[in-house]
Write an enzyme that holds these catalytic residues in place. Structure first.
Site, PDB file in Angstrom:
ATOM      1  N   TRP A 136       0.850  -1.193   0.000  1.00  0.00           N
ATOM      2  CA  TRP A 136       0.000   0.000   0.000  1.00  0.00           C
ATOM      3  C   TRP A 136       0.887   1.244   0.000  1.00  0.00           C
ATOM      4  O   TRP A 136       0.983   1.948   1.014  1.00  0.00           O
ATOM      5  CB  TRP A 136      -0.918   0.008   1.231  1.00  0.00           C
ATOM      6  N   HIS A 151      -0.683   0.601  -8.294  1.00  0.00           N
ATOM      7  CA  HIS A 151      -1.587   1.375  -7.443  1.00  0.00           C
ATOM      8  C   HIS A 151      -0.831   2.031  -6.291  1.00  0.00           C
ATOM      9  O   HIS A 151       0.347   1.752  -6.068  1.00  0.00           O
ATOM     10  CB  HIS A 151      -2.687   0.470  -6.885  1.00  0.00           C
ATOM     11  N   ASP A 194      -5.921   3.388  -8.431  1.00  0.00           N
ATOM     12  CA  ASP A 194      -5.270   2.782  -9.582  1.00  0.00           C
ATOM     13  C   ASP A 194      -4.531   3.821 -10.413  1.00  0.00           C
ATOM     14  O   ASP A 194      -5.135   4.719 -11.003  1.00  0.00           O
ATOM     15  CB  ASP A 194      -6.312   2.072 -10.452  1.00  0.00           C
ATOM     16  N   ARG A 209      10.796  -8.313  -8.490  1.00  0.00           N
ATOM     17  CA  ARG A 209       9.502  -8.981  -8.578  1.00  0.00           C
ATOM     18  C   ARG A 209       8.466  -7.886  -8.750  1.00  0.00           C
ATOM     19  O   ARG A 209       8.429  -6.916  -7.977  1.00  0.00           O
ATOM     20  CB  ARG A 209       9.245  -9.797  -7.312  1.00  0.00           C
ATOM     21  N   ASP A 228       4.604  -6.631  -8.887  1.00  0.00           N
ATOM     22  CA  ASP A 228       3.307  -6.981  -8.324  1.00  0.00           C
ATOM     23  C   ASP A 228       2.171  -6.749  -9.323  1.00  0.00           C
ATOM     24  O   ASP A 228       2.178  -5.786 -10.091  1.00  0.00           O
ATOM     25  CB  ASP A 228       3.070  -6.128  -7.068  1.00  0.00           C
ATOM     26  N   LYS A 279      -1.099  -8.069 -14.133  1.00  0.00           N
ATOM     27  CA  LYS A 279      -2.331  -8.073 -14.932  1.00  0.00           C
ATOM     28  C   LYS A 279      -3.025  -6.716 -14.905  1.00  0.00           C
ATOM     29  O   LYS A 279      -3.867  -6.417 -15.758  1.00  0.00           O
ATOM     30  CB  LYS A 279      -3.288  -9.153 -14.402  1.00  0.00           C
ATOM     31  N   GLU A 317       4.216 -11.075 -11.304  1.00  0.00           N
ATOM     32  CA  GLU A 317       3.167 -11.839 -10.632  1.00  0.00           C
ATOM     33  C   GLU A 317       1.890 -11.717 -11.445  1.00  0.00           C
ATOM     34  O   GLU A 317       1.141 -10.758 -11.309  1.00  0.00           O
ATOM     35  CB  GLU A 317       2.940 -11.317  -9.212  1.00  0.00           C
ATOM     36  N   GLY A 375      -4.399 -19.108 -13.057  1.00  0.00           N
ATOM     37  CA  GLY A 375      -4.132 -20.496 -13.386  1.00  0.00           C
ATOM     38  C   GLY A 375      -4.140 -20.768 -14.869  1.00  0.00           C
ATOM     39  O   GLY A 375      -3.779 -21.872 -15.311  1.00  0.00           O
ATOM     40  N   ASP A 401       0.189 -14.805  -0.327  1.00  0.00           N
ATOM     41  CA  ASP A 401      -1.212 -14.690  -0.744  1.00  0.00           C
ATOM     42  C   ASP A 401      -1.961 -16.018  -0.729  1.00  0.00           C
ATOM     43  O   ASP A 401      -3.167 -16.036  -0.981  1.00  0.00           O
ATOM     44  CB  ASP A 401      -1.297 -14.093  -2.152  1.00  0.00           C
ATOM     45  N   ARG A 450       1.013 -15.150   7.318  1.00  0.00           N
ATOM     46  CA  ARG A 450       2.024 -14.106   7.456  1.00  0.00           C
ATOM     47  C   ARG A 450       2.493 -14.021   8.910  1.00  0.00           C
ATOM     48  O   ARG A 450       2.603 -12.959   9.498  1.00  0.00           O
ATOM     49  CB  ARG A 450       1.460 -12.767   6.976  1.00  0.00           C
TER      50      ARG A 450
END
Length: 506
Positions: free
Chosen positions: A96, A135, A193, A222, A224, A227, A248, A252, A317, A364
């Site tokens: 965040w 974001h 966003d 990496r 995040d 998509k 990431e 699936g 996650d 976590r």
């Protein structure tokens, strides 16, 4: 002569800093994933677990640095640290962002981050940063469960994106229809966003990623929620990072995930993760091990390069392996596949201590007070990693050749090793297979790395493998009692040190 050698070394260092760590070089890495807030305190960590997993628990960058022996002892030679920038309230995980130009003070200072990376490089441990470019964090009064409409256009306090035009107008992602304009233009879990089609936003993010490599000397990134942003943006990010990039794409669907490779260097292997989850966690008594073969066949044509995918069994996650299947033997089998298959293995912190937390935030947990290098799983992972590393570049370059597979059994060979696993667990008795056309010469003795007293001899091109209590096997043609981790040469250490010094100084 010394001066000439030094100048040559400096040239190599300059090239290394300029060109960065390549995907091929990352194939030599075993990555340990860390949530900074949950790994270790700067000083002595508490002797009780962190009780409030939605809040900060006190882990720091210095805490990681002070415990590099623990990571190296596990056999990991790279770490993926959670996002380190300043976050909005309760953003202990780092996803965040509030101010991308400041290090999260809960974790330490900018110098602490530089010191951690330098200390890692001294040990030939590479550092992967986690970047959030889709974001920013939650606005005041907003939460992952909702955000009043009147608050969705207030971006006061975000740095450097504090204007309405920096963001897409509010709309909630409709996961029932994943068209690009929906996923890329709407807000993930009410998080503001960023609009990467805005020139200012786009260039600021690209400049920032370039500066991270120069300022800190990260070895990889990496990325995040890939998509959520267009492919053309990720192409530019890949160029700006100048290091190995892995995205990431939480999905699936193989076609969806594979489409990101080429725009980025690689992706986390979610499609194979879901296959392994189904086999070892959800349906260990009925799932057919042939699904691994089927998945690999599909991946061979879908991906540009399967050898640089990121393989994993757990992450921040997903519910931990042992939360769904408590059989440690089943986990050991899955770990053998993870660590010996031809990809880049990622081990989530706590797996080595048998953590069994469920969905977020139970997955976590604080690593303290459970740290134990004598834990059965810590020693198991360390042993497999030590053996893997001892095989050197020949193993890294070797193919993963499938040998024998059926509903209960899966096996493959890589560089003088034969690996056999099952998902049936410790209750399985007498899973026995005769391997024909093994590729090993008659008279070859194969010794089990996990139990040196267990040996089989190749006769007429065949040998028999017995998984007596569902245990995995790693057979090797050499002397398994002497397999030790390969040490990098002195020149490599020297160059890594110089590269780190150069990156930190600039």
């Amino acid at each position: 002569m010394l001066k000439v050698m030094f100048r040559a070394a400096v040239v190599v260092v300059i090239l290394q800093v300029t060109l960065g760590k390549t995907p091929a070089e990352w194939r030599t890495r075993i990555v340990y994933q860390i949530l900074t807030d949950r790994f270790a305190h700067t000083e002595q960590s508490p002797d009780t677990e962190c009780p409030e997993l939605y809040e900060y628990c006190g882990g720091t960058l210095k805490g990681i640095q002070n415990n590099l022996d623990y990571i190296a002892g596990l056999g990991a030679n790279a770490i993926w640290i959670s996002p380190f920038v300043e976050n909005t309230e309760l953003g202990f995980h780092g996803y965040w962002p509030k101010n991308i130009n400041e290090v999260n003070s809960n974790f330490g200072t900018e110098q602490d981050l530089k010191d951690l990376i330098a200390a890692c490089h001294e040990r030939d441990i590479w550092v992967m940063a986690d970047l959030v470019l889709n974001h920013m964090g939650y606005q005041h009064g907003c939460h992952w469960s909702g955000c009043p409409l009147e608050k969705t256009d207030n971006f006061t306090g975000f740095v450097p994106f504090d204007k309405t035009e920096h963001y897409h107008p509010f709309c909630d992602i409709d996961w029932s229809k994943e068209e690009p304009e929906n996923v890329q233009g709407c807000w993930l879990a009410y998080l503001p966003d960023l609009n990467q089609t805005n020139t200012e936003v786009r260039q600021t993010l690209l400049d920032w990623t370039t500066d991270l490599t120069t300022r800190y000397g990260f070895d990889g990134y990496r990325l995040d929620f890939v998509k959520g942003v267009s492919m053309d943006f990720w192409q530019e990010v890949d160029e700006a990072c100048k290091e190995y990039t892995i995205g990431e794409a939480y999905d699936g669907n193989l076609d969806v995930v594979a489409s990101y490779q080429g725009n980025l260097d690689s992706v986390l292997s979610f499609p194979m993760y879901f296959v392994l989850e189904d086999l070892f966690q959800n349906n260990p008594s009925t799932g057919s091990m042939e699904k691994i073969h089927e998945q690999l066949e599909s991946e061979a044509t879908a991906y540009q390069d399967t050898t640089i995918l990121g393989g994993f069994l757990d992450n921040h996650d997903r519910a931990r392996f042992l939360s769904k299947n408590s059989d440690v033997t089943a986990l050991k089998n899955a770990l053998v596949y993870l660590l010996m298959a031809r990809w880049i293995p990622f081990v989530y912190y706590g797996t080595e201590l048998g953590f069994k937390g469920g969905n977020d935030p139970q997955n976590r947990e604080s690593l303290w007070p459970h740290v134990d290098t004598e834990h059965e799983l810590y020693k198991f992972i360390a042993k497999v990693n030590e053996f893997r590393s001892s095989l050197g570049q020949s193993f890294i370059d070797s193919e993963q050749t499938e040998s024998l597979y059926d509903s209960d059994f899966y096996s493959f060979t890589r560089h003088e090793t034969y690996i056999a696993i099952t998902n049936r667990g410790s209750g399985a008795s007498g899973i026995q297979r005769t391997v024909s056309d093994s590729g090993f010469s008659d008279g070859t003795v194969l010794s089990n790395v996990l139990d040196p007293s267990d040996r089989v001899t190749v006769d007429d091109g065949k040998f028999t493998v017995t998984l007596r209590k569902g245990e995995p096997k790693i057979y090797y043609t050499g002397d398994v009692s002497k397999s030790t981790k390969s040490s990098p040469c002195l020149l490599s250490i020297f160059l890594i040190g110089l590269a780190t010094f150069s990156a930190v100084k600039h």
